[in-house]
Design a protein around this motif. Structure first.
Motif, short mmCIF file in Angstrom:
data_model
loop_
_atom_site.label_atom_id
_atom_site.label_comp_id
_atom_site.label_asym_id
_atom_site.label_seq_id
_atom_site.Cartn_x
_atom_site.Cartn_y
_atom_site.Cartn_z
N THR A 247 0.82 -1.21 0.00
CA THR A 247 0.00 0.00 0.00
C THR A 247 0.85 1.26 0.00
O THR A 247 0.31 2.37 -0.06
CB THR A 247 -0.93 0.03 1.23
N ASN A 248 2.17 1.12 0.07
CA ASN A 248 3.07 2.28 0.09
C ASN A 248 4.32 1.97 -0.75
O ASN A 248 5.05 1.03 -0.41
CB ASN A 248 3.47 2.62 1.52
N PRO A 249 4.56 2.74 -1.83
CA PRO A 249 3.74 3.84 -2.33
C PRO A 249 2.49 3.33 -3.02
O PRO A 249 2.31 2.12 -3.23
CB PRO A 249 4.67 4.54 -3.32
N TRP A 250 1.60 4.28 -3.39
CA TRP A 250 0.36 3.92 -4.07
C TRP A 250 0.66 3.54 -5.52
O TRP A 250 1.80 3.59 -5.98
CB TRP A 250 -0.61 5.11 -3.99
N PHE A 251 -0.36 3.12 -6.23
CA PHE A 251 -0.26 2.67 -7.62
C PHE A 251 0.58 1.40 -7.76
O PHE A 251 1.42 1.29 -8.65
CB PHE A 251 0.27 3.77 -8.55
N GLN A 252 0.36 0.43 -6.87
CA GLN A 252 0.90 -0.91 -7.06
C GLN A 252 -0.27 -1.81 -7.43
O GLN A 252 -1.21 -1.97 -6.66
CB GLN A 252 1.60 -1.38 -5.79
N GLU A 253 -0.22 -2.38 -8.61
CA GLU A 253 -1.38 -3.10 -9.14
C GLU A 253 -1.63 -4.40 -8.38
O GLU A 253 -0.71 -5.07 -7.90
CB GLU A 253 -1.18 -3.38 -10.63
N THR A 254 -2.90 -4.76 -8.31
CA THR A 254 -3.33 -5.98 -7.65
C THR A 254 -2.56 -7.18 -8.19
O THR A 254 -2.40 -7.34 -9.41
CB THR A 254 -4.84 -6.19 -7.89
N GLY A 255 -2.12 -8.04 -7.28
CA GLY A 255 -1.35 -9.21 -7.69
C GLY A 255 -1.58 -10.39 -6.78
O GLY A 255 -2.60 -10.52 -6.11
N SER A 256 -0.56 -11.26 -6.72
CA SER A 256 -0.67 -12.52 -5.96
C SER A 256 -0.20 -12.38 -4.52
O SER A 256 -0.11 -13.38 -3.80
CB SER A 256 0.13 -13.61 -6.67
N ASN A 257 0.11 -11.17 -4.10
CA ASN A 257 0.52 -10.94 -2.72
C ASN A 257 -0.52 -11.46 -1.74
O ASN A 257 -1.72 -11.21 -1.89
CB ASN A 257 0.72 -9.44 -2.51
N VAL A 258 -0.07 -12.20 -0.74
CA VAL A 258 -0.99 -12.77 0.26
C VAL A 258 -1.22 -11.73 1.36
O VAL A 258 -0.28 -11.14 1.91
CB VAL A 258 -0.41 -14.07 0.86
N ILE A 259 -2.49 -11.51 1.68
CA ILE A 259 -2.86 -10.56 2.72
C ILE A 259 -2.48 -11.14 4.08
O ILE A 259 -2.85 -12.27 4.42
CB ILE A 259 -4.37 -10.27 2.67
N GLY A 260 -1.71 -10.37 4.85
CA GLY A 260 -1.25 -10.84 6.15
C GLY A 260 -2.15 -10.37 7.28
O GLY A 260 -2.98 -9.48 7.12
N ALA A 261 -1.97 -10.99 8.44
CA ALA A 261 -2.72 -10.59 9.63
C ALA A 261 -2.46 -9.11 9.93
O ALA A 261 -1.31 -8.65 9.89
CB ALA A 261 -2.32 -11.45 10.81
N ASN A 262 -3.55 -8.37 10.14
CA ASN A 262 -3.51 -6.96 10.55
C ASN A 262 -2.98 -6.01 9.48
O ASN A 262 -2.64 -4.87 9.77
CB ASN A 262 -2.73 -6.79 11.86
#
Length: 418
Positions: A247-262
């Motif tokens: 989320t930092n910096p902005w304008f990083q396109e949606t990908g396969s990154n796994v959402i972590g706790a918190n």
């Protein structure tokens, strides 16, 4: 304003106005919407002495007539379909095999088959295809407008534009009249805008409810897509959902990154939804399961402050320069990563005007007037240069005769504002 039920049953979606050919009982006078839009384009043409326009941008074709066909395809493969419009005639050149699609649209006087003058379609014979296209178009324009017509174009491949000029057509840029036309919405047109927003808010509610650590960004983002398409919206224009340190910096396109706790999860909707209208608001969520950190809450609080300050200063008759001068001061530690705009117009896409930050105004800004009937998206991105996370928030508003009306109603996150 009454709170919306974000967990409404599927039956609550009944009655949502959908596409340009919606039944009459949907509650929107689409004939009036189309008449307003087409008259707006013709008024702006007349003010600039433009005899005809050739519109190839599928969004502009849809704005001027209500006709839609393979909108994303047409943006890349062109000229695959195009519109010739004068003060009293509108001729749509439609894609091969699709001439039946605009039948019944009162905004179109005639439908003809399009000739695709592109290298993909013509191969090595492209120059000859462009020459023939230009000669035929020049003859049509002379029939419609007389000798030496002034013709506006907004998107055309280079060879075709050159050939049209060589065929004796005086070409000017149509971007200004079309953008100025689109900038002001009628009250009936606003019903289309609101239909698109309500559908998008339902999709964002489904996305928010699906958040859990372990999902990829793409898996979560697909929830919004499914909902938008199920409600007969069109498509999502960008890939702006990211989580955690993406989320930092902005304008990083949606990908396969796994959402972590918190993790923080930031979303910019950018939905081309019902009736082709752009539903553009941003929200940032928290993945849980724990309470958001003090740093996450501070980022969110600051972004929330920026959006609301800048909404509060908007008023009809305000100049773009005065808006920039009165806009929220971005703290130095967030300035390097600021969003590139303070606010922007919104209709069938992001559109005129762009409202720049005070510091960017000398190099990028231009003046103008904020007018009743404009819909404006007020932006914020807050994230430190080199920081781990950032927050994206945005609200869509209508400029009224006396101030603003809030259009985007999706709630902010209480846990991040606490």
């Amino acid at each position: 304003m009454a709170e919306l039920d974000w967990h409404a049953e599927r039956s609550d979606l009944d009655g949502l106005a959908l596409l340009d050919r919606s039944p009459e009982d949907e509650g929107i006078d689409l004939v009036a919407v189309r008449a307003w839009r087409q008259a707006r384009v013709r008024r702006e043409m007349a003010a600039r002495g433009i005899d005809a326009v050739i519109l190839m941008d599928p969004v502009n074709i849809r704005y001027a007539t209500g006709a839609r066909n393979m909108q994303v395809f047409s943006m890349r493969n062109g000229p695959a379909r195009y519109l010739v419009m004068t003060a009293d005639r509108a001729i749509l050149y439609e894609f091969t095999g699709a001439l039946h699609l605009p039948e019944g649209l009162e905004t179109i006087d005639e439908v003809r088959p399009a000739v695709t003058a592109s290298f993909v379609a013509a191969g090595p014979q492209i120059a000859e295809r462009e020459r023939r296209w230009a000669q035929d178009m020049a003859a049509t324009l002379r029939d419609l407008c007389g000798a030496n017509p002034c013709v506006g174009i907004e998107r055309m491949n280079g060879g075709t534009a050159i050939a049209l000029g060589e065929a004796g057509v005086r070409l000017v840029d149509a971007q200004e009249p079309v953008e100025m036309a689109r900038a002001i919405k009628s009250s009936e047109e606003m019903k289309c805008v609101n239909a698109s927003l309500r559908a998008t808010e339902r999709g964002v509610a489904e996305l928010r409810a699906a958040i859990r650590p372990g999902l990829t960004e793409a898996e979560l983002w697909s929830v919004l897509h499914r909902s938008i398409i199920a409600q007969n919206g069109d498509y999502v224009e960008t890939r702006l959902l990211s989580a955690g340190d993406r989320t930092n910096p902005w304008f990083q396109e949606t990908g396969s990154n796994v959402i972590g706790a918190n993790d923080l999860i930031a979303l910019d909707t950018d939905v081309v939804g019902c009736h082709g209208y752009y539903s553009d608001f941003s929200r940032t969520f928290h993945a849980g399961p724990s309470r958001p950190s003090a740093q996450q809450r501070e980022l969110y609080r600051v972004a929330h402050e920026q959006v609301h300050h800048n909404m509060d200063i908007l008023r009809p008759g305000m100049s773009f320069r005065d808006y920039a001068d009165a806009a929220w001061d971005i703290p130095e530690k967030y300035y390097a990563n600021r969003y590139y705009l303070s606010a922007h117009g919104c209709g069938m896409t992001g559109e005129y005007p762009y409202l720049y930050h005070r510091g960017d105004f000398p190099d990028a800004g231009y003046d103008g007037e904020i007018l009743p009937g404009m819909t404006i998206c007020v932006e914020s991105y807050i994230g430190e240069d080199g920081g781990r996370e950032g927050v994206k928030l945005e609200q869509q508003v209508l400029i009224t005769e006396t101030g603003i009306e809030l259009l985007s109603r999706f709630p902010f996150e209480e846990a991040l504002l606490a």
